[in-house]
Design a protein around this motif. Structure first.
Motif, PDB file in Angstrom:
ATOM      1  N   ALA C   8       0.824  -1.210   0.000  1.00 24.03           N
ATOM      2  CA  ALA C   8       0.000   0.000   0.000  1.00 24.03           C
ATOM      3  C   ALA C   8       0.855   1.256   0.000  1.00 24.03           C
ATOM      4  O   ALA C   8       0.440   2.293  -0.511  1.00 24.03           O
ATOM      5  N   ALA C   9       2.058   1.172   0.573  1.00 21.26           N
ATOM      6  CA  ALA C   9       2.888   2.369   0.672  1.00 21.26           C
ATOM      7  C   ALA C   9       3.365   2.839  -0.703  1.00 21.26           C
ATOM      8  O   ALA C   9       3.787   3.979  -0.858  1.00 21.26           O
ATOM      9  N   ARG C  10       3.308   1.943  -1.725  1.00 21.06           N
ATOM     10  CA  ARG C  10       3.744   2.359  -3.057  1.00 21.06           C
ATOM     11  C   ARG C  10       2.578   2.848  -3.903  1.00 21.06           C
ATOM     12  O   ARG C  10       2.760   3.168  -5.066  1.00 21.06           O
ATOM     13  N   ALA C  11       1.372   2.876  -3.336  1.00 18.47           N
ATOM     14  CA  ALA C  11       0.205   3.250  -4.127  1.00 18.47           C
ATOM     15  C   ALA C  11       0.196   4.750  -4.393  1.00 18.47           C
ATOM     16  O   ALA C  11       0.910   5.518  -3.742  1.00 18.47           O
ATOM     17  N   ASP C  12      -0.646   5.163  -5.329  1.00 24.01           N
ATOM     18  CA  ASP C  12      -0.877   6.590  -5.535  1.00 24.01           C
ATOM     19  C   ASP C  12      -1.573   7.130  -4.296  1.00 24.01           C
ATOM     20  O   ASP C  12      -2.545   6.565  -3.822  1.00 24.01           O
ATOM     21  N   ILE C  13      -1.081   8.242  -3.779  1.00 21.70           N
ATOM     22  CA  ILE C  13      -1.633   8.777  -2.539  1.00 21.70           C
ATOM     23  C   ILE C  13      -2.963   9.457  -2.847  1.00 21.70           C
ATOM     24  O   ILE C  13      -2.998  10.412  -3.619  1.00 21.70           O
ATOM     25  N   PRO C  14      -4.062   8.983  -2.243  1.00 22.58           N
ATOM     26  CA  PRO C  14      -5.323   9.696  -2.446  1.00 22.58           C
ATOM     27  C   PRO C  14      -5.388  10.913  -1.534  1.00 22.58           C
ATOM     28  O   PRO C  14      -5.298  10.780  -0.316  1.00 22.58           O
ATOM     29  N   VAL C  15      -5.513  12.098  -2.126  1.00 14.14           N
ATOM     30  CA  VAL C  15      -5.563  13.317  -1.316  1.00 14.14           C
ATOM     31  C   VAL C  15      -6.839  14.061  -1.614  1.00 14.14           C
ATOM     32  O   VAL C  15      -7.379  14.001  -2.723  1.00 14.14           O
ATOM     33  N   LEU C  69     -12.312  11.973   6.934  1.00 13.22           N
ATOM     34  CA  LEU C  69     -11.289  11.102   6.367  1.00 13.22           C
ATOM     35  C   LEU C  69     -11.196   9.845   7.211  1.00 13.22           C
ATOM     36  O   LEU C  69     -11.156   9.906   8.427  1.00 13.22           O
ATOM     37  N   PRO C  70     -11.162   8.676   6.558  1.00 12.76           N
ATOM     38  CA  PRO C  70     -11.088   7.461   7.374  1.00 12.76           C
ATOM     39  C   PRO C  70      -9.664   7.253   7.870  1.00 12.76           C
ATOM     40  O   PRO C  70      -8.698   7.657   7.237  1.00 12.76           O
ATOM     41  N   ALA C  71      -9.553   6.601   9.020  1.00 21.41           N
ATOM     42  CA  ALA C  71      -8.231   6.303   9.563  1.00 21.41           C
ATOM     43  C   ALA C  71      -7.556   5.290   8.667  1.00 21.41           C
ATOM     44  O   ALA C  71      -8.211   4.402   8.132  1.00 21.41           O
ATOM     45  N   PRO C  72      -6.254   5.293   8.454  1.00 25.46           N
ATOM     46  CA  PRO C  72      -5.267   6.250   8.931  1.00 25.46           C
ATOM     47  C   PRO C  72      -5.272   7.543   8.117  1.00 25.46           C
ATOM     48  O   PRO C  72      -5.385   7.517   6.902  1.00 25.46           O
ATOM     49  N   ARG C  73      -5.210   8.664   8.793  1.00 22.75           N
ATOM     50  CA  ARG C  73      -5.321   9.939   8.102  1.00 22.75           C
ATOM     51  C   ARG C  73      -4.295  10.916   8.667  1.00 22.75           C
ATOM     52  O   ARG C  73      -3.830  10.766   9.796  1.00 22.75           O
ATOM     53  N   ALA C  74      -3.971  11.895   7.844  1.00 21.43           N
ATOM     54  CA  ALA C  74      -3.077  12.963   8.285  1.00 21.43           C
ATOM     55  C   ALA C  74      -3.433  14.214   7.510  1.00 21.43           C
ATOM     56  O   ALA C  74      -4.010  14.142   6.428  1.00 21.43           O
ATOM     57  N   SER C  97       4.474  22.050   5.410  1.00 13.55           N
ATOM     58  CA  SER C  97       5.542  21.934   4.421  1.00 13.55           C
ATOM     59  C   SER C  97       5.331  23.014   3.384  1.00 13.55           C
ATOM     60  O   SER C  97       4.227  23.546   3.245  1.00 13.55           O
ATOM     61  N   PRO C  98       6.366  23.351   2.670  1.00 12.39           N
ATOM     62  CA  PRO C  98       6.217  24.413   1.666  1.00 12.39           C
ATOM     63  C   PRO C  98       5.300  23.960   0.532  1.00 12.39           C
ATOM     64  O   PRO C  98       5.195  22.787   0.228  1.00 12.39           O
ATOM     65  N   SER C  99       4.659  24.949  -0.067  1.00 12.13           N
ATOM     66  CA  SER C  99       3.672  24.660  -1.094  1.00 12.13           C
ATOM     67  C   SER C  99       4.329  23.985  -2.281  1.00 12.13           C
ATOM     68  O   SER C  99       5.393  24.376  -2.722  1.00 12.13           O
ATOM     69  N   GLY C 100       3.696  22.958  -2.791  1.00  7.37           N
ATOM     70  CA  GLY C 100       4.224  22.270  -3.951  1.00  7.37           C
ATOM     71  C   GLY C 100       5.152  21.127  -3.609  1.00  7.37           C
ATOM     72  O   GLY C 100       5.647  20.444  -4.504  1.00  7.37           O
ATOM     73  N   ASP C 101       5.352  20.873  -2.351  1.00  6.34           N
ATOM     74  CA  ASP C 101       6.318  19.851  -1.954  1.00  6.34           C
ATOM     75  C   ASP C 101       5.660  18.480  -1.985  1.00  6.34           C
ATOM     76  O   ASP C 101       4.915  18.124  -1.094  1.00  6.34           O
ATOM     77  N   GLY C 102       5.943  17.703  -3.030  1.00  6.36           N
ATOM     78  CA  GLY C 102       5.335  16.390  -3.143  1.00  6.36           C
ATOM     79  C   GLY C 102       6.036  15.349  -2.304  1.00  6.36           C
ATOM     80  O   GLY C 102       5.423  14.395  -1.837  1.00  6.36           O
ATOM     81  N   ALA C 103       7.341  15.553  -2.056  1.00  6.53           N
ATOM     82  CA  ALA C 103       8.088  14.541  -1.290  1.00  6.53           C
ATOM     83  C   ALA C 103       7.573  14.440   0.129  1.00  6.53           C
ATOM     84  O   ALA C 103       7.550  13.350   0.716  1.00  6.53           O
ATOM     85  N   SER C 104       7.126  15.569   0.691  1.00  4.98           N
ATOM     86  CA  SER C 104       6.624  15.523   2.064  1.00  4.98           C
ATOM     87  C   SER C 104       5.351  14.691   2.131  1.00  4.98           C
ATOM     88  O   SER C 104       5.115  13.974   3.109  1.00  4.98           O
ATOM     89  N   LEU C 105       4.547  14.745   1.064  1.00  4.57           N
ATOM     90  CA  LEU C 105       3.328  13.944   1.046  1.00  4.57           C
ATOM     91  C   LEU C 105       3.673  12.463   1.101  1.00  4.57           C
ATOM     92  O   LEU C 105       3.081  11.698   1.869  1.00  4.57           O
ATOM     93  N   ARG C 106       4.629  12.075   0.281  1.00  6.46           N
ATOM     94  CA  ARG C 106       5.000  10.657   0.243  1.00  6.46           C
ATOM     95  C   ARG C 106       5.572  10.224   1.579  1.00  6.46           C
ATOM     96  O   ARG C 106       5.315   9.127   2.066  1.00  6.46           O
ATOM     97  N   ARG C 107       6.325  11.128   2.235  1.00  4.99           N
ATOM     98  CA  ARG C 107       6.930  10.781   3.513  1.00  4.99           C
ATOM     99  C   ARG C 107       5.848  10.566   4.570  1.00  4.99           C
ATOM    100  O   ARG C 107       5.851   9.572   5.307  1.00  4.99           O
ATOM    101  N   VAL C 108       4.914  11.502   4.630  1.00  2.00           N
ATOM    102  CA  VAL C 108       3.840  11.388   5.617  1.00  2.00           C
ATOM    103  C   VAL C 108       3.023  10.130   5.360  1.00  2.00           C
ATOM    104  O   VAL C 108       2.638   9.401   6.280  1.00  2.00           O
ATOM    105  N   SER C 114       3.253   2.747   7.890  1.00  8.03           N
ATOM    106  CA  SER C 114       4.151   1.885   8.642  1.00  8.03           C
ATOM    107  C   SER C 114       3.880   1.960  10.127  1.00  8.03           C
ATOM    108  O   SER C 114       4.387   1.161  10.896  1.00  8.03           O
ATOM    109  N   GLY C 115       3.062   2.936  10.523  1.00  5.50           N
ATOM    110  CA  GLY C 115       2.791   3.074  11.951  1.00  5.50           C
ATOM    111  C   GLY C 115       3.703   4.046  12.642  1.00  5.50           C
ATOM    112  O   GLY C 115       3.523   4.329  13.825  1.00  5.50           O
TER     113      GLY C 115
END
Lengths: 229, 309, 438
Positions: C8-15, C69-74, C97-108, C114-115
């Motif tokens: 699941a961690a490699r999936a497209d992040i639904p935002v 938003l259903p859990a897990p959410r951020a 995070s600064p606007s436009g920062d996609g890497a922070s989304l993937r990190r979160v 992973s918990g």
């Protein structure tokens, strides 16, 4: 388990299921559930017909009832005043008449069921019930069914003609109210719209408790100070 | 050969639906990437649905206030089960059919009619306005599909002189129905796209309703609904391949492979239409369905009957 | 992490994007990020991305959305500017995070799965709306159809143009309803899926005393051009970009999301040499019969209403009003306003497509020409006055929208609103200017 036992078990399951579903139609408060319990009852009957080797009729019954029960659910919700059972208004009326009619029909049908002599001609499945049905429809009973078919077609065309855009009293977009009785009263037109909803000024900042019950942002019912009648 | 033991039958139908839904998801993703002009990485396209499914499994299922819980749980089950019933009536290879009954075409029609019930229940049971609107808009259009569906399937049954799908496939051994009845396949695909509420006929789950009937579904319930929806696409494709494209018949390759190829072609056509044709206006298309599709399917039946006589 | 979590961690992040003040550019960038999927409803999302600056009026909807938003959410805040942090503190432990920062989304996202990062708790208390009545479901109230079951008034009956009395459901949609422009709140009375009564809600971007001033706007290059000299090519490319992003939104609304993304990608890559690409796009989309049948004849806005707001809305209704005709910066470029006649949603769609094509052609022709600051300046929605306000005010919206959407079916209503290309922040700025000039 042999085929016969399987058929017997299936018959009892579908039969009892149909009766229970039919009873639940009147016990449930929700109109949509009532419509679909009726569909379940019809589906049970259709499956019993399949067991009796009248497969075409049984499947056609299920096919038609699926669409019809959906239409019934839509209309019941549209026209009934208490479609979800959330009000004290009871949805069943005329209890005495209904009880008498129920008892009378039960006694009558039970009498017929016990006294009449049902034919005992087992059908062999290889004959092709559908072909036999087709030969009957277009053979001995052709006049009956063709008349019924043409009548139904005329009814459908009539219903479409009445509800078409060019309605009976003018263009359907203008509303289909009949012409007035007085000669110089205004003609048919759209009904007056109810008074506009004016949102309260502080409404967007109002109670977050109202949101706590799980309402979405997409559809939040406007809070009213007093209950609607 | 008809399968009388339930376990292999359920297994075969389940296998076809699961693999088929995954294939629909992959094809949709691939065609979407092509239409969007973004690079189509093969691994990401093929593994994408599995990853999204894994994420949905891990997400918690949400609930609303006073939903109709039984109906909400039943809705995806009804839709997927009816798709399975439609697939069961179709011979997937020579002699391999779960339930090639004598009235296969009627069984398929009844199954697709019950799909409509499942979508309405899914929209109504969440006790939320957007799903309700989605369910109702779907029903408003779906009731118009029943007649073209029945007529087109009957027209295909006429040359075979039988309602059984196996006989219809066998009747195409010298000429496919798509050639013999040119109106049949386009009409069936339009109706099938509508029954699966896909692409231009997506009245149930569209973006104009912010997701429609699937608005309140999350987690495993959402996964079940998405799989059920794609199962209907698979069922439509399998029936189209059997009834109009000659089924398992074809030179060189084994029967099941031909069936798979033809089903895949129909899936590509349906999902491709989803990326090229805008969503229709509801009232406008109801008029089209009644005033255009029904007369065309009647013409199809008459021509097919005249040829069969 | 288990196998499923790793998959699941490699999936497209639904935002789900929540647009605050000055956040529209951020929301557009979100749609173009690779590996991110913008979804239609919070329940389909894992991350809530707040762009721009949330205002006080946007806080209650934000809290409600967050809890959906259903859990897990951020929640991730693509911060723009410095204020708003105190408001977001009410939402929970928000990642900034600064606007436009996609890497922070993937990190979160991977931390969530992973918990390593716990799912955010609900921001609002889960209170069952107190309602007691007679009967097992608590039904009952005054009269036969009385009561407010679970705090929601039952729909009252209202007349229908056919003379029937049908239930009318009162709905509030917005401010984060995905088909509608960000910040638009509509109070609707629907019978079935037909809108009978429409009222525009309060603009959540209205500035209260003590709030930071509005901005940066969606059309910021145009507002800057009122103050400072700006090259005409840059202005015209900004105009084309704006119109193409709008076209991408329309395509997404009508189910052609993948093609919309292609158009948005073209908009991002736009430069003076993009003439052939925009020309081909305009021709292809204007030939599309399905788009035409979906938008033709809907939301006809003509006459005084269209003329009072100017811009593409007026020009699509046959009025040849364009501030560029009087602008010294465009002299000698052979500029003629694009005008279409019918004034419906299809005309506005074609109008903006053709204007985007025309803008790219102008940008190529004008070379290095620099424009002097000040009015008259034609913004993407109409002439801009000093202070950055367009002509579309809340009063105009409240006047025009009910008439435009009356008796419209839901899909047509969404098409109609989107065809106006509203920016509620510019509307708030216009309101402020109208208030101060009185």
């Amino acid at each position: 388990m042999s085929g016969d036992t399987l058929a017997d078990v299936a018959f009892w399951v579908f039969g009892v299921g149909s009766v229970v579903a039919a009873w639940l139609v009147f016990r449930t408060d929700s109109m949509v559930r009532a419509a679909y319990w009726l569909l379940a009852s019809f589906a049970g009957v259709g499956l019993i017909m399949v067991l009796l080797e009248a497969r075409f009729l049984g499947l056609v019954l299920i096919l038609m009832m699926a669409g019809e029960m959906t239409i019934m659910a839509v209309f019941m919700v549209m026209f009934m005043m208490n479609p979800a059972g959330l009000n004290p208004m009871t949805m069943v009326h005329q209890h005495r008449t209904a009880k008498i009619a129920g008892v009378v029909s039960f006694v009558g049908l039970a009498y017929v069921g016990l006294v009449a002599e049902f034919p005992d001609r087992p059908v062999d499945g290889g004959e092709g019930a559908t072909a036999a049905l087709g030969r009957e429809l277009l053979g001995d009973s052709m006049l009956l069914f063709e008349t019924a078919g043409v009548t139904l077609l005329a009814t459908m065309i009539g219903a479409i003609a009445i509800s078409s855009k060019k309605g009976r009293y003018g263009d359907g977009e203008l509303g289909s109210a009949p012409p007035p009785l007085e000669p110089d009263a205004p003609g048919p037109g759209p009904a007056p719209t109810p008074p506009e909803v004016a949102p309260a000024e502080g409404e967007l900042l109002a109670s977050s408790e109202a949101k706590a019950a799980g309402d979405g942002d997409h559809a939040d019912h406007v809070e009213r100070a007093e209950a609607r009648p | 050969m008809s399968w009388s033991s339930p376990l292999p039958a359920v297994g075969l139908v389940g296998f076809v639906l699961v693999v088929g839904s995954y294939a629909v998801a992959v094809v949709d993703r691939a065609l979407g990437r092509v239409a969007a002009g973004t690079g189509a990485g093969v691994v990401r396209t093929v593994a994408g649905p599995a990853r999204d499914g894994a994420l949905l499994v891990l997400t918690r299922r949400s609930t609303t206030q006073r939903p109709d819980v039984e109906a909400w749980v039943l809705a995806p089950a009804i839709v997927a089960a009816m798709a399975g019933v439609a697939v069961a009536a179709v011979p997937l290879a020579e002699g391999v059919a779960v339930a090639d009954v004598d009235d296969g075409i009627v069984l398929i029609g009844a199954a697709f009619a019950l799909v409509m019930v499942g979508v309405y229940l899914h929209g109504w049971s969440a006790n939320s306005p957007m799903p309700l609107l989605g369910g109702y808009r779907f029903v408003a259009l779906a009731l118009s599909y029943e007649m073209p569906l029945a007529l087109v399937l009957i027209a295909a049954a006429l040359p075979a002189e039988s309602l059984s799908v196996g006989a219809i496939v066998a009747s195409q051994h010298d000429l496919w129905n798509v050639v013999r009845q040119p109106l049949g396949l386009p009409l069936f695909l339009i109706v099938g796209t509508g029954l699966a509420w896909w692409g231009p006929l997506n009245m149930a789950d569209g973006r104009d309703l912010a997701g429609g009937t699937a608005v309140e579904a999350s987690g495993p319930a959402r996964l079940a609904w998405e799989v059920a929806r794609r199962s209907v696409v698979v069922a439509v494709a399998v029936v189209a391949a059997a009834v109009f494209l000659g089924g398992w018949q074809g030179p060189l390759l084994p029967g099941w492979l031909w069936m798979a190829v033809k089903t895949l072609v129909v899936i590509i056509v349906i999902t491709g239409a989803g990326h090229r044709v805008a969503r229709v206006r509801l009232e406008h298309f109801v008029v089209v369905a009644w005033a255009l599709l029904i007369p065309l399917s009647l013409v199809d039946v008459f021509v097919s009957g005249a040829l069969a006589l | 992490m288990g196998l499923i979590a790793r998959l699941a961690a490699r999936a497209d992040i639904p935002v789900f994007p929540f647009v605050g003040a000055g956040g529209r550019a951020g929301a557009r960038a979100l749609g173009l990020l690779d590996g991110v999927r913008v979804v239609d409803h919070p329940r389909a999302a894992t991350l809530l991305v707040v762009t721009g600056r949330p205002t006080r009026a946007l806080l209650p909807p934000l809290l409600a959305l967050h809890d959906q938003l259903p859990a897990p959410r951020a929640t991730v805040w693509w911060q723009h500017g410095t204020s708003g942090a105190d408001l977001l503190a009410a939402v929970g432990p928000v990642v900034v995070s600064p606007s436009g920062d996609g890497a922070s989304l993937r990190r979160v996202f991977s931390d969530l799965l992973s918990g390593a990062r716990p799912s955010e708790p609900a921001a609002l208390p889960d209170i069952e709306t107190a309602w007691r009545g007679v009967g097992p479901y608590g039904q009952g109230g005054t009269g036969m159809t009385g009561g407010n079951p679970y705090g929601r008034p039952l729909p009252a009956r209202a007349p229908d143009p056919d003379g029937l009395e049908l239930d009318q459901l009162q709905l509030r949609v917005g401010p984060a309803f995905p088909p509608l422009p960000a910040g638009l709140v509509l109070h609707l009375g629907v019978q079935g899926d037909v809108l009978r009564t429409v009222a525009v809600g309060a603009n959540p971007f209205t500035c209260w005393p003590g709030d930071e001033v509005l901005g940066p706007f969606d059309a910021q290059p145009f507002h800057d051009a009122l103050e400072d000299p700006a090259p005409v090519a840059a202005i015209e490319l900004a105009r084309a970009r704006h119109h193409l992003h709008w076209v991408a939104g329309v395509l997404g609304l009508h189910g052609l999301g993948a093609r919309g993304r292609a158009v948005a990608g073209l908009a991002e890559r736009l430069d003076v040499g993009s003439g052939p690409a925009t020309g081909a796009l305009a021709r292809r989309l204007l030939r599309s019969r399905s788009l035409r049948s979906t938008m033709e004849g809907i939301a006809v806005l003509s006459g005084g209403d269209a003329r009072s707001v100017g811009g593409p809305v007026a020009r699509a209704a046959g009025a040849a009003m364009d501030a560029r005709a009087d602008d010294a910066g465009y002299e000698g470029l052979g500029f003629e306003p694009v005008v279409r006649q019918t004034g419906d949603a299809w005309a506005r769609f074609g109008q903006r497509l053709l204007e985007a094509d025309q803008a790219v052609a102008l940008a190529q022709r004008c070379g290095d020409r620099v424009r002097r600051p000040g009015p008259p300046l034609e913004g993407p929605r109409g002439p801009l006055a000093p202070g950055g306000a367009g002509r579309m005010t809340s009063a105009w919206l409240a006047d025009v929208l009910p008439g435009l959407l009356a008796d419209a079916e839901w899909g047509d209503a969404m098409t109609a609103v989107v065809s106006l290309d509203l920016d509620l922040e510019e509307v708030a700025a216009a309101d402020e200017m109208a208030a101060t000039s009185r």
